[in-house]
Design a protein around this motif. Structure first.
Motif, mmCIF file in Angstrom:
data_model
loop_
_atom_site.group_PDB
_atom_site.id
_atom_site.type_symbol
_atom_site.label_atom_id
_atom_site.label_comp_id
_atom_site.label_asym_id
_atom_site.label_seq_id
_atom_site.Cartn_x
_atom_site.Cartn_y
_atom_site.Cartn_z
ATOM 1 N N GLN A 1 54.378 39.389 -24.962
ATOM 2 C CA GLN A 1 53.266 39.072 -25.839
ATOM 3 C C GLN A 1 51.924 39.456 -25.226
ATOM 4 O O GLN A 1 50.975 39.790 -25.924
ATOM 5 C CB GLN A 1 53.258 37.585 -26.192
ATOM 6 C CG GLN A 1 53.526 36.650 -25.032
ATOM 7 C CD GLN A 1 54.995 36.339 -24.885
ATOM 8 O OE1 GLN A 1 55.763 37.182 -24.440
ATOM 9 N NE2 GLN A 1 55.419 35.160 -25.251
ATOM 10 N N SER A 2 51.835 39.408 -23.927
ATOM 11 C CA SER A 2 50.663 39.854 -23.178
ATOM 12 C C SER A 2 51.135 40.002 -21.742
ATOM 13 O O SER A 2 52.282 39.688 -21.432
ATOM 14 C CB SER A 2 49.524 38.836 -23.290
ATOM 15 O OG SER A 2 48.335 39.320 -22.697
ATOM 16 N N SER A 3 50.299 40.457 -20.854
ATOM 17 C CA SER A 3 50.714 40.531 -19.468
ATOM 18 C C SER A 3 50.588 39.156 -18.830
ATOM 19 O O SER A 3 49.759 38.333 -19.233
ATOM 20 C CB SER A 3 49.869 41.546 -18.696
ATOM 21 O OG SER A 3 48.561 41.047 -18.482
ATOM 22 N N ASP A 4 51.408 38.897 -17.832
ATOM 23 C CA ASP A 4 51.341 37.616 -17.130
ATOM 24 C C ASP A 4 49.946 37.380 -16.568
ATOM 25 O O ASP A 4 49.417 36.264 -16.619
ATOM 26 C CB ASP A 4 52.379 37.578 -16.004
ATOM 27 C CG ASP A 4 53.807 37.643 -16.515
ATOM 28 O OD1 ASP A 4 54.025 37.320 -17.703
ATOM 29 O OD2 ASP A 4 54.705 38.024 -15.727
ATOM 30 N N GLU B 1 39.208 24.567 -27.017
ATOM 31 C CA GLU B 1 39.628 25.963 -27.168
ATOM 32 C C GLU B 1 41.050 26.116 -26.664
ATOM 33 O O GLU B 1 41.477 25.444 -25.730
ATOM 34 C CB GLU B 1 38.679 26.876 -26.386
ATOM 35 C CG GLU B 1 38.890 28.366 -26.642
ATOM 36 C CD GLU B 1 37.842 29.222 -25.950
ATOM 37 O OE1 GLU B 1 37.169 30.011 -26.638
ATOM 38 O OE2 GLU B 1 37.699 29.089 -24.722
ATOM 39 N N PHE B 2 41.783 27.021 -27.299
ATOM 40 C CA PHE B 2 43.134 27.380 -26.861
ATOM 41 C C PHE B 2 43.319 28.861 -27.143
ATOM 42 O O PHE B 2 42.399 29.521 -27.651
ATOM 43 C CB PHE B 2 44.188 26.534 -27.587
ATOM 44 C CG PHE B 2 44.225 26.748 -29.078
ATOM 45 C CD1 PHE B 2 45.125 27.623 -29.659
ATOM 46 C CD2 PHE B 2 43.326 26.077 -29.906
ATOM 47 C CE1 PHE B 2 45.149 27.837 -31.030
ATOM 48 C CE2 PHE B 2 43.328 26.284 -31.286
ATOM 49 C CZ PHE B 2 44.247 27.157 -31.846
ATOM 50 N N ALA B 3 44.468 29.399 -26.819
ATOM 51 C CA ALA B 3 44.665 30.839 -26.978
ATOM 52 C C ALA B 3 46.080 31.154 -27.466
ATOM 53 O O ALA B 3 46.984 30.316 -27.392
ATOM 54 C CB ALA B 3 44.411 31.559 -25.651
ATOM 55 N N PRO C 1 45.578 38.058 -25.202
ATOM 56 C CA PRO C 1 45.577 36.858 -26.054
ATOM 57 C C PRO C 1 44.212 36.667 -26.693
ATOM 58 O O PRO C 1 43.177 37.052 -26.148
ATOM 59 C CB PRO C 1 45.900 35.729 -25.066
ATOM 60 C CG PRO C 1 45.482 36.246 -23.728
ATOM 61 C CD PRO C 1 45.692 37.727 -23.771
ATOM 62 N N THR C 2 44.225 36.047 -27.864
ATOM 63 C CA THR C 2 43.000 35.710 -28.583
ATOM 64 C C THR C 2 42.676 34.240 -28.344
ATOM 65 O O THR C 2 43.570 33.397 -28.342
ATOM 66 C CB THR C 2 43.175 35.952 -30.098
ATOM 67 O OG1 THR C 2 43.421 37.335 -30.319
ATOM 68 C CG2 THR C 2 41.940 35.533 -30.878
ATOM 69 N N ARG C 3 41.394 33.929 -28.140
ATOM 70 C CA ARG C 3 40.975 32.534 -27.973
ATOM 71 C C ARG C 3 40.522 31.975 -29.325
ATOM 72 O O ARG C 3 39.835 32.647 -30.081
ATOM 73 C CB ARG C 3 39.847 32.432 -26.961
ATOM 74 C CG ARG C 3 40.273 32.830 -25.559
ATOM 75 C CD ARG C 3 39.227 32.366 -24.566
ATOM 76 N NE ARG C 3 39.434 32.960 -23.248
ATOM 77 C CZ ARG C 3 38.730 32.621 -22.172
ATOM 78 N NH1 ARG C 3 37.770 31.720 -22.264
ATOM 79 N NH2 ARG C 3 38.974 33.192 -21.018
ATOM 80 N N PHE C 4 40.913 30.733 -29.567
ATOM 81 C CA PHE C 4 40.572 30.071 -30.824
ATOM 82 C C PHE C 4 39.754 28.818 -30.536
ATOM 83 O O PHE C 4 40.085 28.035 -29.644
ATOM 84 C CB PHE C 4 41.845 29.684 -31.582
ATOM 85 C CG PHE C 4 42.764 30.844 -31.851
ATOM 86 C CD1 PHE C 4 42.560 31.681 -32.942
ATOM 87 C CD2 PHE C 4 43.835 31.111 -31.009
ATOM 88 C CE1 PHE C 4 43.405 32.753 -33.181
ATOM 89 C CE2 PHE C 4 44.684 32.176 -31.248
ATOM 90 C CZ PHE C 4 44.471 33.003 -32.338
#
Length: 356
Positions: free
Chosen positions: A155-158, A289-291, A343-346
């Motif tokens: 899903q993304s890099s570590d 905030e979370f991602a 990742p996107t932050r929300f």
């Protein structure tokens, strides 16, 4: 705005047992492909190879009825439909390796061309996966890898995920203090890799010298278990400044506990979650905030990667490229890893702009 792939996935959500898609269009078939020169994981990549219609592509999440996995596999179902293949979701309700072995064997016996798996253990599932490969299945890891896959769709890099998690907890507790990690299962390869990446980021950057990770606990990607583990953390560490949960089940359970406790506004909760499950905690002030990445895109990319692998467009070697439908071109990285993206932050500014 709502993400286009997620809107598409709403019309193709996988059922708990099996969802089959077929196409009446003409084109290359599996039999045609089998008559061509050997390509794929054990042969030579041919980027111009056609993906045959009718591929049987099985998705094995860590467990069924997990909100995150449901979204991921819905994206996979969309990809398989676009590829004129047959999509099947297999799995049990418990996130165990033993359960997955049973369904790996079932997929292999049913003639699966591609098995896409989020492994509950990096090694325990390998004997069954290796046997399935011997029977003709291409093996794709997604979300949580095993040590025997042909390729892994990450899903993304570590490093990117670990950095994002550390940055968020640091910002939310003022750059100093203690925090704990509420993870999924002890053997989940993705969770362990992200936690290790967090530790590495903290060790290598002086700006995080005043942060301390005091404990890692496991909620086994179960809502009640995660809620109780969060409760236990606060009993063990009443002065804890924050909690990072790199699992969508865990972060929602942690937020739910804090939102109705004396710790609301005092203990930061962040991690990896979906906007739909976390928006209420953003709006009530529990979470700042979370991602996450778009889970639907992860499944969609895994579906296309598996088809490209089976067709011989890629073998898993570094530098190979393939087209992933509307996501565009992707390149295979080191060790057969294909990375979806950052990742996107929300937060309160954008959480309502997404629907997944």
């Amino acid at each position: 705005m709502k993400h286009p792939l997620f809107r598409r996935a709403l019309f193709a959500a996988p059922a708990a047992a099996a969802v089959l898609f077929a196409s009446a269009c003409g084109g290359t078939t599996i039999d045609d492909a089998q008559d061509s020169e050997t390509t794929g994981p054990t042969g030579t990549a041919d980027p111009n190879a056609e993906i045959p219609e009718g591929l049987n592509i099985d998705f094995l999440p860590k467990q069924l009825n997990n909100p995150y996995s449901d979204i991921v596999n819905a994206g996979g179902a969309v990809a398989v439909e676009e590829l004129a293949g047959n999509f099947t979701e297999r799995g049990g309700t418990e996130p165990t390796a033993d359960s997955q072995v049973e369904y790996i064997n079932a997929a292999s016996q049913a003639g699966s061309d591609v098995i896409v798996i989020a492994a509950n253990d990096p090694d325990a599932v390998c004997p069954a996966l290796n046997e399935a490969r011997d029977n003709g299945s291409a093996i794709v890891g997604y979300d949580s890898n095993a040590n025997c896959t042909d390729i892994f769709v990450n899903q993304s890099s570590d490093e990117l995920i670990g950095t994002a998690l550390v940055e968020m907890i640091s910002e939310q507790i003022g750059g100093e203090g203690t925090f704990a990690v509420l993870s999924a299962t002890p053997n989940a390869t993705n969770q362990n890799a992200w936690i290790a990446a967090m530790e590495e980021v903290m060790a290598e950057n002086e700006e995080y010298a005043d942060l301390e990770m005091v404990d890692v606990v496991y909620g086994n990607d179960d809502d009640l278990d995660s809620f109780q583990k969060m409760q236990g953390l606060m009993q063990s560490y009443p002065d804890l400044d924050g909690v990072v949960s790199p699992t969508t089940v865990g972060v929602a359970a942690a937020a739910r506990y804090v939102s109705d406790s004396e710790y609301k506004g005092e203990v930061a909760v962040t991690g990896l979650g979906t906007p739909n499950q976390m928006s209420q905690y953003i709006h009530d002030g529990t979470v700042e905030e979370f991602a996450l990445w778009n889970p639907s895109d992860l499944g969609y990319l895994a579906g296309y990667a598996g088809a490209a692998l089976k067709a011989g467009q890629i073998t898993g070697a570094e530098g190979e490229t393939f087209q992933a439908g509307e996501l565009g071109e992707y390149t295979v990285g080191a060790d057969g890893e294909i990375v979806l993206g950052e990742p996107t932050r929300f937060n309160a500014d954008n959480v309502d702009d997404f629907d997944f």
